[in-house]
Design a protein around this motif. Structure first.
Motif, short mmCIF file in Angstrom:
data_model
loop_
_atom_site.label_atom_id
_atom_site.label_comp_id
_atom_site.label_asym_id
_atom_site.label_seq_id
_atom_site.Cartn_x
_atom_site.Cartn_y
_atom_site.Cartn_z
N CYS A 204 -54.62 -9.08 53.26
CA CYS A 204 -55.49 -9.40 54.39
C CYS A 204 -56.78 -8.58 54.28
O CYS A 204 -56.74 -7.38 53.99
CB CYS A 204 -54.78 -9.08 55.70
SG CYS A 204 -55.81 -9.27 57.16
N LEU B 68 -58.63 -7.62 56.61
CA LEU B 68 -58.80 -6.73 57.76
C LEU B 68 -57.79 -5.58 57.76
O LEU B 68 -58.18 -4.42 57.87
CB LEU B 68 -58.70 -7.53 59.06
CG LEU B 68 -59.84 -8.53 59.27
CD1 LEU B 68 -59.49 -9.55 60.34
CD2 LEU B 68 -61.12 -7.80 59.63
N CYS B 69 -56.50 -5.87 57.63
CA CYS B 69 -55.49 -4.80 57.66
C CYS B 69 -55.07 -4.34 56.27
O CYS B 69 -54.40 -3.33 56.13
CB CYS B 69 -54.27 -5.25 58.46
SG CYS B 69 -53.26 -6.53 57.66
N TYR C 282 -66.92 -6.81 61.58
CA TYR C 282 -65.96 -5.90 60.92
C TYR C 282 -66.47 -5.56 59.53
O TYR C 282 -66.00 -6.08 58.52
CB TYR C 282 -64.57 -6.55 60.84
CG TYR C 282 -63.99 -6.84 62.20
CD1 TYR C 282 -63.42 -5.83 62.96
CD2 TYR C 282 -64.04 -8.13 62.74
CE1 TYR C 282 -62.90 -6.08 64.22
CE2 TYR C 282 -63.52 -8.39 63.99
CZ TYR C 282 -62.96 -7.37 64.73
OH TYR C 282 -62.45 -7.62 65.97
N ALA D 150 -57.79 -13.63 55.70
CA ALA D 150 -57.08 -12.77 56.65
C ALA D 150 -55.71 -13.34 57.00
O ALA D 150 -55.47 -14.54 56.91
CB ALA D 150 -57.89 -12.63 57.94
N CYS E 237 -53.98 -10.59 62.27
CA CYS E 237 -55.30 -9.97 62.47
C CYS E 237 -56.28 -10.94 63.13
O CYS E 237 -57.08 -10.53 63.97
CB CYS E 237 -55.87 -9.48 61.15
SG CYS E 237 -55.12 -7.93 60.59
N ASP F 79 -55.29 -10.85 66.78
CA ASP F 79 -55.51 -9.55 67.41
C ASP F 79 -56.98 -9.13 67.48
O ASP F 79 -57.38 -8.43 68.40
CB ASP F 79 -54.74 -8.45 66.66
CG ASP F 79 -53.24 -8.56 66.86
OD1 ASP F 79 -52.79 -9.35 67.72
OD2 ASP F 79 -52.50 -7.85 66.13
N ARG F 80 -57.78 -9.53 66.50
CA ARG F 80 -59.17 -9.05 66.43
C ARG F 80 -60.20 -10.09 66.84
O ARG F 80 -61.40 -9.84 66.78
CB ARG F 80 -59.47 -8.55 65.02
CG ARG F 80 -58.57 -7.40 64.63
CD ARG F 80 -58.87 -6.94 63.24
NE ARG F 80 -57.85 -6.04 62.78
CZ ARG F 80 -58.08 -5.00 61.99
NH1 ARG F 80 -59.29 -4.76 61.57
NH2 ARG F 80 -57.09 -4.24 61.60
#
Length: 98
Positions: free
Chosen positions: A9, A11-12, A33, A41, A45, A48-49
């Motif tokens: 991902c 993001l994470c 981000y 992603a 995420c 959540d984001r």
């Protein structure tokens, strides 16, 4: 059967579950981000984001906002998804180059 590749991902940076979809994100996600690594992603995420509104209290876009693709209404984070699919679908070209 061994897995040929795994997608992390953007993001994470965790491996996206093989049974989970991958979401391709656009430049507005990268603007919001800046630590993103790539544009693919995991669903977690994305949920959540994500954000609920692209405009400011006065109705305009904030400075630096990157517009959603032309065929999308630019209202929230869902407007800034380029594609969604399996690991293989998002990394395999759909047409021959040239």
């Amino acid at each position: 059967m061994p897995v040929a590749f795994r997608i992390k991902c953007c993001l994470c940076r965790k491996n996206v579950p093989l049974r989970g979809d991958v979401v391709a994100l656009d430049g507005e996600w990268q603007r919001r981000y800046p630590d993103m690594v790539g544009t693919l992603a995991c669903e977690r995420c994305v949920f959540d984001r994500g954000w609920n509104c692209c405009t400011t209290d006065r109705g305009g876009f904030p400075a630096g906002h990157i517009a959603a693709p032309e065929d999308q209404v630019d209202i929230d984070s869902w407007s800034h998804h380029l594609d969604r699919g399996t690991h293989r679908a998002l990394v395999t070209p759909t047409r021959a180059p040239g």
